[in-house]
Design a protein around this motif. Structure first.
Motif, PDB file in Angstrom:
ATOM      1  N   TRP A 106       0.788  -0.877   0.299  1.00 38.00           N
ATOM      2  CA  TRP A 106      -0.267  -0.263   0.371  1.00 38.00           C
ATOM      3  C   TRP A 106       0.998   0.984   0.572  1.00 38.00           C
ATOM      4  O   TRP A 106       1.171   1.826  -1.072  1.00 38.00           O
ATOM      5  CB  TRP A 106      -0.852  -0.235   1.267  1.00 38.00           C
ATOM      6  N   ILE A 107       1.920   1.305   1.154  1.00 32.58           N
ATOM      7  CA  ILE A 107       2.966   2.581   0.652  1.00 32.58           C
ATOM      8  C   ILE A 107       3.362   2.479  -0.766  1.00 32.58           C
ATOM      9  O   ILE A 107       3.526   3.560  -1.069  1.00 32.58           O
ATOM     10  CB  ILE A 107       3.755   2.493   2.267  1.00 32.58           C
ATOM     11  N   ASN A 108       3.937   1.375  -0.810  1.00 31.29           N
ATOM     12  CA  ASN A 108       5.116   1.375  -2.361  1.00 31.29           C
ATOM     13  C   ASN A 108       4.202   1.660  -3.363  1.00 31.29           C
ATOM     14  O   ASN A 108       4.479   2.508  -4.459  1.00 31.29           O
ATOM     15  CB  ASN A 108       5.291   0.458  -2.561  1.00 31.29           C
ATOM     16  N   GLY A 109       3.350   1.853  -2.971  1.00 29.20           N
ATOM     17  CA  GLY A 109       2.017   2.016  -4.546  1.00 29.20           C
ATOM     18  C   GLY A 109       1.425   3.316  -4.678  1.00 29.20           C
ATOM     19  O   GLY A 109       1.315   4.054  -5.471  1.00 29.20           O
ATOM     20  N   ILE A 110       1.638   4.057  -3.056  1.00 28.81           N
ATOM     21  CA  ILE A 110       1.224   5.772  -3.263  1.00 28.81           C
ATOM     22  C   ILE A 110       2.461   6.314  -3.497  1.00 28.81           C
ATOM     23  O   ILE A 110       2.529   7.090  -4.075  1.00 28.81           O
ATOM     24  CB  ILE A 110       0.639   5.916  -1.742  1.00 28.81           C
ATOM     25  N   PHE A 118       2.576   7.814   6.681  1.00 27.41           N
ATOM     26  CA  PHE A 118       1.873   7.128   6.511  1.00 27.41           C
ATOM     27  C   PHE A 118       1.457   6.610   8.647  1.00 27.41           C
ATOM     28  O   PHE A 118       2.590   6.630   8.971  1.00 27.41           O
ATOM     29  CB  PHE A 118       2.333   5.360   5.610  1.00 27.41           C
ATOM     30  N   PHE A 119       0.379   6.808   8.541  1.00 27.74           N
ATOM     31  CA  PHE A 119      -0.195   6.332   9.638  1.00 27.74           C
ATOM     32  C   PHE A 119      -0.753   5.302   9.807  1.00 27.74           C
ATOM     33  O   PHE A 119      -1.901   4.723   8.717  1.00 27.74           O
ATOM     34  CB  PHE A 119      -0.896   7.841  10.486  1.00 27.74           C
ATOM     35  N   SER A 120      -0.862   4.176  10.474  1.00 34.41           N
ATOM     36  CA  SER A 120      -2.008   3.381  11.060  1.00 34.41           C
ATOM     37  C   SER A 120      -1.655   2.802  12.419  1.00 34.41           C
ATOM     38  O   SER A 120      -0.865   3.012  12.936  1.00 34.41           O
ATOM     39  CB  SER A 120      -1.139   1.675  10.473  1.00 34.41           C
ATOM     40  N   THR A 121      -2.925   2.825  13.103  1.00 32.01           N
ATOM     41  CA  THR A 121      -3.408   2.635  14.282  1.00 32.01           C
ATOM     42  C   THR A 121      -5.166   1.691  14.427  1.00 32.01           C
ATOM     43  O   THR A 121      -5.949   0.962  13.637  1.00 32.01           O
ATOM     44  CB  THR A 121      -3.840   4.125  14.922  1.00 32.01           C
ATOM     45  N   LEU A 122      -5.432   1.730  15.775  1.00 30.22           N
ATOM     46  CA  LEU A 122      -7.048   1.255  15.850  1.00 30.22           C
ATOM     47  C   LEU A 122      -7.651   2.138  16.252  1.00 30.22           C
ATOM     48  O   LEU A 122      -7.321   2.967  17.217  1.00 30.22           O
ATOM     49  CB  LEU A 122      -6.421   0.134  17.166  1.00 30.22           C
ATOM     50  N   LEU A 168      -5.612   2.122   8.149  1.00 38.16           N
ATOM     51  CA  LEU A 168      -4.128   3.639   7.567  1.00 38.16           C
ATOM     52  C   LEU A 168      -5.243   4.590   7.219  1.00 38.16           C
ATOM     53  O   LEU A 168      -5.130   4.922   6.133  1.00 38.16           O
ATOM     54  CB  LEU A 168      -3.747   2.429   6.824  1.00 38.16           C
ATOM     55  N   PHE A 169      -3.792   5.892   6.999  1.00 37.49           N
ATOM     56  CA  PHE A 169      -4.202   6.745   6.803  1.00 37.49           C
ATOM     57  C   PHE A 169      -2.493   6.979   6.004  1.00 37.49           C
ATOM     58  O   PHE A 169      -1.295   7.605   5.875  1.00 37.49           O
ATOM     59  CB  PHE A 169      -4.212   8.133   7.498  1.00 37.49           C
ATOM     60  N   ALA A 170      -2.965   7.851   4.762  1.00 41.38           N
ATOM     61  CA  ALA A 170      -2.183   8.533   3.694  1.00 41.38           C
ATOM     62  C   ALA A 170      -1.901   9.670   3.887  1.00 41.38           C
ATOM     63  O   ALA A 170      -2.705  10.346   3.315  1.00 41.38           O
ATOM     64  CB  ALA A 170      -1.522   7.467   2.594  1.00 41.38           C
ATOM     65  N   LEU A 171      -1.225  10.683   4.134  1.00 40.34           N
ATOM     66  CA  LEU A 171      -1.521  12.009   3.869  1.00 40.34           C
ATOM     67  C   LEU A 171       0.351  12.587   3.310  1.00 40.34           C
ATOM     68  O   LEU A 171       0.881  12.430   2.922  1.00 40.34           O
ATOM     69  CB  LEU A 171      -1.104  12.589   5.842  1.00 40.34           C
ATOM     70  N   GLN A 172      -0.195  13.691   2.843  1.00 41.04           N
ATOM     71  CA  GLN A 172       0.926  14.853   1.623  1.00 41.04           C
ATOM     72  C   GLN A 172       1.107  15.700   2.846  1.00 41.04           C
ATOM     73  O   GLN A 172      -0.071  16.479   2.936  1.00 41.04           O
ATOM     74  CB  GLN A 172       0.583  13.901   0.296  1.00 41.04           C
ATOM     75  N   LYS A 173       1.939  16.627   2.625  1.00 39.17           N
ATOM     76  CA  LYS A 173       2.587  18.544   2.997  1.00 39.17           C
ATOM     77  C   LYS A 173       2.529  18.637   1.795  1.00 39.17           C
ATOM     78  O   LYS A 173       3.204  18.162   1.307  1.00 39.17           O
ATOM     79  CB  LYS A 173       4.261  17.437   4.033  1.00 39.17           C
ATOM     80  N   GLY A 219      12.249  19.026   7.630  1.00 39.31           N
ATOM     81  CA  GLY A 219      11.756  18.284   6.258  1.00 39.31           C
ATOM     82  C   GLY A 219      13.349  17.578   5.920  1.00 39.31           C
ATOM     83  O   GLY A 219      13.246  17.805   4.789  1.00 39.31           O
ATOM     84  N   GLY A 220      13.884  16.403   6.678  1.00 40.54           N
ATOM     85  CA  GLY A 220      15.360  15.739   5.946  1.00 40.54           C
ATOM     86  C   GLY A 220      14.160  14.247   5.640  1.00 40.54           C
ATOM     87  O   GLY A 220      15.325  13.758   5.141  1.00 40.54           O
ATOM     88  N   PHE A 221      12.698  14.274   5.067  1.00 40.18           N
ATOM     89  CA  PHE A 221      12.859  12.416   4.432  1.00 40.18           C
ATOM     90  C   PHE A 221      11.748  12.738   3.513  1.00 40.18           C
ATOM     91  O   PHE A 221      10.918  14.011   3.442  1.00 40.18           O
ATOM     92  CB  PHE A 221      12.540  11.628   5.907  1.00 40.18           C
ATOM     93  N   ASP A 222      11.648  11.852   2.510  1.00 41.51           N
ATOM     94  CA  ASP A 222      10.466  12.018   1.639  1.00 41.51           C
ATOM     95  C   ASP A 222       9.423  11.413   1.653  1.00 41.51           C
ATOM     96  O   ASP A 222       8.089  11.605   1.697  1.00 41.51           O
ATOM     97  CB  ASP A 222      11.118  11.104   0.231  1.00 41.51           C
ATOM     98  N   ALA A 223       9.570  10.514   2.978  1.00 39.61           N
ATOM     99  CA  ALA A 223       8.314  10.130   3.469  1.00 39.61           C
ATOM    100  C   ALA A 223       8.825   9.261   5.218  1.00 39.61           C
ATOM    101  O   ALA A 223       9.685   9.681   5.241  1.00 39.61           O
ATOM    102  CB  ALA A 223       7.410   8.818   2.932  1.00 39.61           C
ATOM    103  N   VAL A 224       7.344   9.259   5.518  1.00 41.33           N
ATOM    104  CA  VAL A 224       7.389   9.028   7.137  1.00 41.33           C
ATOM    105  C   VAL A 224       6.432   7.944   7.389  1.00 41.33           C
ATOM    106  O   VAL A 224       5.465   8.263   7.000  1.00 41.33           O
ATOM    107  CB  VAL A 224       7.182  10.501   8.569  1.00 41.33           C
ATOM    108  N   THR A 225       6.863   6.508   7.410  1.00 41.67           N
ATOM    109  CA  THR A 225       5.883   5.933   8.184  1.00 41.67           C
ATOM    110  C   THR A 225       5.493   5.364  10.024  1.00 41.67           C
ATOM    111  O   THR A 225       7.155   6.020  10.510  1.00 41.67           O
ATOM    112  CB  THR A 225       6.498   4.434   7.692  1.00 41.67           C
ATOM    113  N   CYS A 226       4.005   5.398  10.150  1.00 42.54           N
ATOM    114  CA  CYS A 226       4.704   5.176  12.040  1.00 42.54           C
ATOM    115  C   CYS A 226       3.410   4.139  11.914  1.00 42.54           C
ATOM    116  O   CYS A 226       1.826   4.698  12.051  1.00 42.54           O
ATOM    117  CB  CYS A 226       4.387   6.717  12.627  1.00 42.54           C
ATOM    118  N   MET A 227       3.826   3.000  11.948  1.00 45.60           N
ATOM    119  CA  MET A 227       2.458   2.100  12.159  1.00 45.60           C
ATOM    120  C   MET A 227       2.808   1.302  13.359  1.00 45.60           C
ATOM    121  O   MET A 227       3.642   1.154  13.950  1.00 45.60           O
ATOM    122  CB  MET A 227       3.243   0.524  11.418  1.00 45.60           C
TER     123      MET A 227
END
Length: 240
Positions: free
Chosen positions: A42-46, A151-155, A229-234, A116-124
């Protein structure tokens, strides 16, 4: 470790005690291994990860971080569990995983060091384990570059989630150790969306994750009533 650190000592102790089991495919972290291909695809597709600088927040033993690195990403995994990080580092050495490093640092502290040091951040599967999830969201937003992805995933905090994720997963099916999740710490999608808006992140994609205990199969769907799961863009014009 200071008293102002956004971490629950009991939560850190809980996962530290299980650290040696992170890479046991049939142990307590088996569900993370089973859902990892879904999350990764899912992450890699976005946001195709090859060649990207990616931060994995709350990386634990490195299950997702290692997989992203194997797809060609340059990954930094951070966590506050010394034992889990040692396990992650040892696995990377044994598996000869390229382009992955691990650091024991809070996401808030890293946001000050590398805005601003990363192209993407995941927090699962991490937000439901900290005292102040909004602080983590703000830090993740600060760490990603303008135009980058978070990207976030949680309950979800819902009756269905209580029945399936706590009673079912922890006490009936024994998929997770008892006490892994606390209902009061779960986060409704509307609450997480609010934290993200305040942090100037635009919600682009939402998915739910479901599990069939009979077939032991996980899949992504539109049902966000339990795992989501959430995918968000800055914004590309965001000022660092």
């Amino acid at each position: 470790m200071t008293s102002t650190l956004n971490a629950d000592p009991a939560e850190l102790a809980k996962f530290s005690d299980l650290a040696h089991r992170w890479w046991d495919m049939n142990g307590e972290f088996r569900p993370l291994h089973q859902i990892n291909p879904l999350r990764l695809d899912w992450i890699n597709g976005i946001c195709p990860v090859t060649g990207q600088q990616i931060l994995d927040v709350g990386c634990g033993g490195g299950i997702l971080a290692d997989a992203m690195a194997r797809l060609g990403a340059h990954v930094t995994g951070i966590d506050l569990s010394t034992k889990a990080l040692r396990v992650a580092q040892l696995h990377a050495l044994e598996a000869q995983t390229p382009n992955v490093q691990y650091r024991e640092v809070s996401v808030e502290a890293l946001a000050v060091q590398q805005p601003g040091g990363f192209d993407a951040v995941t927090c699962m599967e991490m937000l439901e384990h900290v005292p102040d999830p909004a602080s983590v969201v703000r830090a993740c937003a600060a760490l990603v570059r303008p135009g980058g992805w978070v990207f976030f995933s949680t309950l979800n905090r819902s009756p269905k989630s209580f029945l399936l994720a706590i009673v079912g997963a922890e006490y009936v099916l024994n998929l997770l150790p008892r006490g892994t999740h606390e209902y009061a710490k779960m986060i409704r999608p509307s609450e997480l969306a609010g934290y993200c808006r305040v942090a100037d992140l635009d919600l682009r994609h939402t998915r739910g994750m479901e599990y069939n205990p009979l077939t032991k199969r996980y899949w992504l769907s539109a049902d966000t009533s339990v795992n989501y799961l959430f995918a968000l863009q800055k914004p590309a014009d965001a000022v660092l």
